[in-house]
Design an enzyme around this catalytic site. Structure first.
Site, PDB file in Angstrom:
ATOM      1  N   GLY A 156       6.548  83.635  27.222  1.00  0.00           N
ATOM      2  CA  GLY A 156       5.962  83.245  25.942  1.00  0.00           C
ATOM      3  C   GLY A 156       7.008  82.702  24.991  1.00  0.00           C
ATOM      4  N   GLY A 157       6.604  82.494  23.725  1.00  0.00           N
ATOM      5  CA  GLY A 157       7.507  81.967  22.716  1.00  0.00           C
ATOM      6  C   GLY A 157       6.792  81.098  21.709  1.00  0.00           C
ATOM      7  N   ALA A 158       5.504  81.401  21.455  1.00  0.00           N
ATOM      8  CA  ALA A 158       4.718  80.686  20.443  1.00  0.00           C
ATOM      9  C   ALA A 158       4.682  79.182  20.692  1.00  0.00           C
ATOM     10  CB  ALA A 158       5.248  80.985  19.036  1.00  0.00           C
ATOM     11  N   GLN A 227       2.859  85.598  29.774  1.00  0.00           N
ATOM     12  CA  GLN A 227       2.911  86.502  28.625  1.00  0.00           C
ATOM     13  C   GLN A 227       2.812  85.703  27.341  1.00  0.00           C
ATOM     14  OE1 GLN A 227       5.705  87.100  26.292  1.00  0.00           O
ATOM     15  NE2 GLN A 227       4.691  88.819  25.281  1.00  0.00           N
ATOM     16  N   SER A 228       1.922  86.135  26.422  1.00  0.00           N
ATOM     17  CA  SER A 228       1.745  85.502  25.116  1.00  0.00           C
ATOM     18  C   SER A 228       1.384  84.021  25.279  1.00  0.00           C
ATOM     19  CB  SER A 228       3.003  85.699  24.272  1.00  0.00           C
ATOM     20  OG  SER A 228       2.806  85.282  22.945  1.00  0.00           O
ATOM     21  N   ALA A 229       2.164  83.103  24.697  1.00  0.00           N
ATOM     22  CA  ALA A 229       1.880  81.682  24.873  1.00  0.00           C
ATOM     23  C   ALA A 229       1.932  81.298  26.347  1.00  0.00           C
ATOM     24  CB  ALA A 229       2.877  80.841  24.074  1.00  0.00           C
ATOM     25  N   ASP A 332      -2.080  94.573  18.409  1.00  0.00           N
ATOM     26  CA  ASP A 332      -1.405  93.282  18.472  1.00  0.00           C
ATOM     27  C   ASP A 332      -1.922  92.424  17.336  1.00  0.00           C
ATOM     28  OD1 ASP A 332      -0.470  90.759  19.023  1.00  0.00           O
ATOM     29  OD2 ASP A 332      -0.902  90.852  21.168  1.00  0.00           O
ATOM     30  N   HIS A 371       2.309  93.299  19.951  1.00  0.00           N
ATOM     31  CA  HIS A 371       2.402  92.110  20.793  1.00  0.00           C
ATOM     32  C   HIS A 371       3.526  92.213  21.818  1.00  0.00           C
ATOM     33  CE1 HIS A 371       1.449  87.976  21.732  1.00  0.00           C
ATOM     34  NE2 HIS A 371       2.700  87.604  21.544  1.00  0.00           N
TER      35      HIS A 371
END
Length: 448
Positions: A156-158, A227-229, A332, A371
């Site tokens: 991830g990392g937005a 994960q995430s983004a 989250d 998150h």
């Protein structure tokens, strides 16, 4: 490359002459060659020693050079991003919080970084495409016997600061359980937009599927995880590939198949972008920037897997998807887990939509966790195939000890392999990487 130095001087050219000389001359000649042999042997030993030491010196120099190059890349992209975003109160405060957060967790990060740059079990920056960020890292088990299951991990990392090295801790820990991990890098904004990210990820998945046997991977046990983004991007790549395969009449090139994947795992992902725009804007990822990343208002629909699968025209594509498991923390606030938290549906509504469309999907929630807790910090497990809560404490990767999420993933990956499951049961607890008080402080100031 094996290099051999033959230090023995050839006597074949002088053998005939030895028979025609006197015994004295022969003795002198033999003594002369014996001295040359001793000198050459001594030189050979020195040369062999240098050759043995050369790969070690070369590997160390390459590792240091690679570390410097990676640091430069991340720093340069950070400044490009800051120039693009400009200076705003929310960004500045979150940037400061992120710096403090990383500083508190630095004892663990340094240990992981040492493994990443200097372990012989890590193959860094394997090229999978033509773009500058088309690289992936491979984390290989020490045991190179039977073919190993493979996890393709998208960090991830937005959509802005994603980087393959963020998966180093997961790669190390799964490799210790005889699982190969491939961490895919991809273009981030402003290097690229969401379409580029999905394209890069799909190309990386294709590379792993087509080359994993070269690294000891089992082609029948491939798992995709994000994960995430990275969960959002990988879900988009997965669905896009399924749609391609369901429309052969369009004649699009197929370099990998969703049927090659045994399962998909999504951690703390967001799968319905229209529901998240305002939320991200309030948290500092401003609407104008987010729309630029997602290629405008139309991109919000196109790159929302939850929205896409509700289109009845792609039901055949949905039926091709592998079993899907989504993991999420109920606290989250970066990407909330369901409607009870900030009235925004994420993982829960995606699972509901998948099940209505006929896909095999389930949700695993972690009570009271944020998150990054699932990836770096502590969590309490809440299993959900329907919304019932069963919470108990667990310990995280940086804290060491047992980790319910990690054990859950390993049990799914090793399902049907009794020998591997027996080894997992006997595996020692993982060592602590960060003191407890630093973990608690980091959790309080986390910008996520």
């Amino acid at each position: 490359m094996n290099l051999e130095v033959d230090a023995k001087p050839s006597l074949l050219s002088s053998s005939d002459k030895l028979f025609t000389h006197s015994l004295t001359d022969a003795t002198k000649h033999h003594h002369h060659h014996h001295q040359r042999r001793r000198r050459c042997s001594s030189s050979s030993s020195s040369a062999d020693a240098k050759l043995r030491d050369a790969p070690t010196r070369l590997n160390r120099a390459q590792s240091i050079s690679h570390a410097a190059a990676e640091t430069y890349l991340v720093t340069r992209l950070s400044f490009i991003l800051l120039r693009y975003l400009g200076v705003g109160y929310r960004w500045i405060t979150r940037l400061i919080a992120l710096g403090c957060y990383a500083l508190l967790l630095m004892p663990g990060f340094l240990q992981v970084a040492y493994y990443y740059f200097f372990s012989s079990q890590v193959r860094r920056s394997v090229v999978y495409g033509d773009q500058p960020r088309n690289r992936l890292d491979l984390f290989l088990p020490a045991n190179s016997g039977e073919p190993k299951p493979v996890v393709i991990f998208v960090t991830g990392g937005a959509w802005i600061i994603g980087y393959k090295a963020w998966g180093s801790l997961l790669g190390q820990q799964l490799a210790e359980r005889d699982i190969i991990v491939a961490c895919i890098d991809y273009r981030n904004f402003p290097q690229g937009t969401i379409g580029d990210m999905v394209e890069d990820t799909s190309q990386g998945i294709s590379f792993v599927c087509n080359h994993l046997t070269e690294y000891g991977g089992d082609p029948n046990r491939i798992y995709l995880m994000g994960q995430s983004a990275g969960a959002h991007i990988s879900a988009c790549a997965l669905l896009e590939q399924a749609i391609k395969e369901s429309e052969p009449e369009k004649g699009e090139s197929i370099t990998w198949s969703v049927s090659q994947l045994k399962a998909y795992f999504g951690l703390s992902g967001g799968y319905n972008l229209p529901n998240l725009v305002d939320h991200f804007n309030n948290r500092g990822l401003y609407r104008s920037i987010f729309l630029s990343i997602m290629e405008g208002e139309q991109g919000l629909q196109r790159f929302s897997p939850e929205v896409q699968i509700q289109d009845k025209s792609i039901r055949d594509a949905v039926s091709r998807l592998p079993p899907i498991t989504l993991f999420h923390g109920t606290s989250d606030y970066s990407i909330p887990s369901d409607a009870r938290y900030l009235l925004i549906f994420c993982s829960k509504t995606f699972v509901d939509a998948l099940q209505r469309a006929g896909a095999q999907a389930k949700l695993v929630l972690y009570e009271g966790k944020t998150h990054t807790d699932l990836f770096l910090q502590q969590g309490g497990l809440v299993l959900q195939s329907n919304p019932q809560l069963f919470g108990h404490s667990m310990q995280d990767p940086l804290r060491g000890g047992k980790d319910e999420l990690f054990d859950h993933l390993v049990s799914v990956i090793h399902a049907g392999d009794k020998e591997a499951l027996d080894k997992d049961a006997m595996a020692p607890p993982r060592r602590r990487l960060v003191p407890e008080f630093l973990l608690k402080l980091a959790r309080k100031i986390s910008p996520f």
